[in-house]
Write an enzyme that holds these catalytic residues in place. Structure first.
Site, mmCIF file in Angstrom:
data_model
loop_
_atom_site.group_PDB
_atom_site.id
_atom_site.type_symbol
_atom_site.label_atom_id
_atom_site.label_comp_id
_atom_site.label_asym_id
_atom_site.label_seq_id
_atom_site.Cartn_x
_atom_site.Cartn_y
_atom_site.Cartn_z
ATOM 1 N N ALA A 1 0.841 -1.198 0.000
ATOM 2 C CA ALA A 1 0.000 0.000 0.000
ATOM 3 C C ALA A 1 0.872 1.242 0.000
ATOM 4 C CB ALA A 1 -0.923 0.007 1.219
ATOM 5 N N ASP A 2 0.312 2.330 -0.507
ATOM 6 C CA ASP A 2 1.004 3.620 -0.460
ATOM 7 C C ASP A 2 -0.032 4.724 -0.294
ATOM 8 O OD1 ASP A 2 3.922 4.761 -1.076
ATOM 9 O OD2 ASP A 2 2.418 6.170 -1.822
ATOM 10 N N THR A 3 0.267 5.674 0.585
ATOM 11 C CA THR A 3 -0.673 6.751 0.889
ATOM 12 C C THR A 3 -0.138 8.088 0.404
ATOM 13 O OG1 THR A 3 -1.511 5.567 2.829
ATOM 14 C CG2 THR A 3 -1.910 7.934 2.744
ATOM 15 N N GLY B 1 -3.380 3.685 -2.257
ATOM 16 C CA GLY B 1 -3.405 2.627 -3.258
ATOM 17 C C GLY B 1 -3.053 1.303 -2.595
#
Length: 210
Positions: free
Chosen positions: A74-76, A111
């Site tokens: 995940a990436d924020t 994501g």
């Protein structure tokens, strides 16, 4: 499921974030952690696409070393009025970020990518967060706390930063960096059982009563 199916595969979380580890544990998923070493820099300026691209990049970097596992990453990304706010370099930049967000509504995009031998499953969650108006003293106090230095946007809603927020519209867990509803859907599409361990549910119920 037969031996070798997703039910018996290793699940790898490609993230060193303690918040993501805790949230994934809440789903009853047994997993191990292998941090992606990929560079997170990108020329992409669309925050939704950037969050999705970086999550997929992280997942692929680990999946290529463990092709038989189910890898989740995940990436924020935080954006306010078209400006991307990454992780602040120091307290001075952190204060600038909080000053930018004060009294405004911004967007948090996370994501999520799940890579498995059966396919790639990805999505992006967006949550609107409104900060209340802040005094300069409040901005400096929060920046000097150091809480926001390792977080996109320069704040953590699960800690002291909750006092910065007036209201949230959308998935709260997305702001923490791991949107659980989206994660559950993607893992299930990859064949990973979620909330299927009744023993774990019993343990959780007992802990709640204690």
């Amino acid at each position: 499921m037969p031996e070798g199916s997703e039910k018996t595969r290793r699940v790898i979380l490609a993230s060193g974030s303690p918040r993501r580890r805790e949230l994934l544990s809440n789903l009853g998923v047994k997993f191990e952690v292998l941090v992606s070493g990929e560079d997170e820099d990108s020329p992409e300026t669309n925050p939704q696409k950037l969050a999705g691209d970086l999550a997929l990049l992280k997942a692929r970097s680990v999946a290529k070393l463990h092709p038989d596992a189910v890898v989740i990453a995940a990436d924020t990304v935080v954006a306010c009025a078209g400006e991307l706010l990454a992780k602040p370099a120091d307290a001075l930049e952190n204060a600038a970020f909080i000053r930018t967000l004060a009294g405004k509504t911004h967007q948090v995009f996370t994501g999520v990518s799940v890579l498995s031998p059966s396919g790639t499953f990805s999505g992006v969650e967006c949550t609107d967060v409104e900060f209340r108006p802040l005094t300069e003293q409040e901005i400096q106090f929060y920046a000097r706390s150091g809480e926001g230095l390792d977080k996109a946007g320069g704040y953590g809603i699960q800690g002291v930063g909750m006092g910065l927020v007036a209201r949230v519209n959308g998935d709260y867990s997305n702001i923490v960096g791991f949107p659980l509803a989206l994660v559950m859907r993607l893992l299930r599409r990859a064949g990973v059982p979620v909330w299927d361990d009744l023993t774990g549910a019993t343990d959780l119920q007992a802990a709640t009563r204690a």
